[in-house]
Design an enzyme around this catalytic site. Structure first.
Site, PDB file in Angstrom:
ATOM      1  N   LYS A  54     -15.394-112.285  27.420  1.00  0.00           N
ATOM      2  CA  LYS A  54     -16.513-111.338  27.280  1.00  0.00           C
ATOM      3  C   LYS A  54     -17.258-111.219  28.602  1.00  0.00           C
ATOM      4  O   LYS A  54     -17.579-110.115  29.055  1.00  0.00           O
ATOM      5  CB  LYS A  54     -17.465-111.807  26.171  1.00  0.00           C
ATOM      6  N   GLN A  98     -22.541-116.748  20.016  1.00  0.00           N
ATOM      7  CA  GLN A  98     -21.155-116.928  19.572  1.00  0.00           C
ATOM      8  C   GLN A  98     -21.102-117.771  18.291  1.00  0.00           C
ATOM      9  O   GLN A  98     -21.673-118.864  18.241  1.00  0.00           O
ATOM     10  CB  GLN A  98     -20.354-117.609  20.704  1.00  0.00           C
ATOM     11  N   ASP A 121     -24.026-107.658  18.178  1.00  0.00           N
ATOM     12  CA  ASP A 121     -23.025-108.015  17.167  1.00  0.00           C
ATOM     13  C   ASP A 121     -23.257-107.244  15.870  1.00  0.00           C
ATOM     14  O   ASP A 121     -22.382-107.198  15.003  1.00  0.00           O
ATOM     15  CB  ASP A 121     -23.112-109.527  16.860  1.00  0.00           C
TER      16      ASP A 121
END
Ligand code: NAD
Length: 297
Positions: A54, A98, A121
């Site tokens: 990422k 994460q 997200d």
């Protein structure tokens, strides 16, 4: 082989190029550089790989990448304090924590502490609610990637029968909302679904997000169906070598399906590309600039 391959690498490269072009314009005309902060707690090897990837792709798209690596024993209070700091940081337009988090940390509390405008997200309850009611939201990256491939391949999806296998908050449920918004007839199946094969056999579109290696077989599916394989499973071959397979048995399904995404090289690359899209969108919304015409939601 009958099925056309839906090439996630190709789709994602085009998407990343679009993002990079838009970032160049933002920097030049508005003196703004989108910034993504990624927070990793602990040493989970798969998460470390994702976070590295990422960060690399964020920089390649011309954005700023901020990585925060915390020890496994970081307290929930310390993590919440970091998120709070990032919420107030003007250089940071997107925040991604994460998952999974270590067991002593309440994931829902952390996700819901992220400023919804920076929630790239799309897991914050505000964004979940906005998506469910068809309003402008942050859309979770994996389902968004699946949708962009489906729309890129089919054009309109209206009226199609879509069956989703898996009802997780990060894939199955938001995928259902997105496909409903596209006027599909949506069925969500899960571990307690009766006659799964029969339900899957009616679908024009099948989204497999289960986490069980090669579960969906060629004789389950209707001829010409489109298969989107979200699963990532590491299996050992007879010679002891390890390889990645999806939730779909590619060898048999590709003989029957009209189109299919491979694993690797399907949904995976699209997930990261969509994270870049969401970071760019978050930045544009903050400064009330024109958003990239990549997603309509
Ligand atoms: P999860 O474990 O949260 O959910 C799995 C779902 O599958 C559950 O809703 C469960 O009810 C259902 N299920 C389990 N056994 C079943 C069965 N026998 N029949 C029907 N349904 C069954 O998983 P998740 O987070 O949604 O991830 C699913 C898969 O997708 C995993 O392999 C994961 O690694 C992968 N994944 C890939 C990406 C990507 O970028 N490619 C992103 C997220 C998840």
């Amino acid at each position: 082989m009958v099925a056309e391959i839906i090439d996630g690498k190709l789709f994602s490269r085009k998407l990343r190029d679009q993002v990079a072009e838009h970032v160049t314009v933002l920097k030049k005309e508005h003196k703004v550089t989108p910034g993504l902060a990624v927070v990793l707690v602990g040493e989970d090897p798969a998460s470390q790989v994702y976070v590295r990837s990422k960060g690399k792709q964020t920089i390649e798209a011309g954005m700023n990448s901020y990585e925060h690596k915390l020890n496994e024993d970081t307290s929930e209070a310390d993590l919440l304090e970091l998120v709070n700091r990032l919420n107030g940081d003007d250089e940071v337009h997107g925040i991604l924590v994460q998952l999974p988090l270590p067991k002593h940390i309440n994931e829902d509390a952390v996700i819901n502490s992220i400023d919804p405008a920076k929630d790239v997200d799309g897991f914050h309850i505000s964004n979940v609610g906005l998506l469910a009611t068809g309003q402008k939201s942050m859309v979770p990256c994996t389902p968004l990637g699946c949708l962009l491939m489906l729309k890129g391949f089919h054009g309109t999806l209206a009226g199609m029968d879509a069956v989703i296998i898996g009802r997780s908050n990060i894939v199955g449920k938001p995928m259902a909302q997105l496909l409903l918004n596209e006027s599909c007839t949506v069925t969500v199946t899960h571990s307690r679904t009766k006659n799964l094969e029969e339900v899957v056999g009616r679908a024009d579109i099948i989204i497999a997000a289960v986490g069980r290696a090669e579960m969906v077989k060629g004789d389950w599916i209707k001829s010409g169906a489109t298969l989107i394989d979200v699963g990532i499973n590491r299996v050992e071959g007879s010679d002891g070598s390890k390889r990645l397979v999806g939730d779909v048995q590619f060898s048999s399904c590709s003989q029957v399906a009209g189109a299919i995404t491979p694993v690797p090289g399907g949904v995976g690359p699209m997930t990261i590309a969509c994270l870049l899209v969401n970071t760019l969108v978050a930045c544009c919304r903050k400064y009330k600039l024109i958003e990239p015409d990549i997603i309509s939601n």
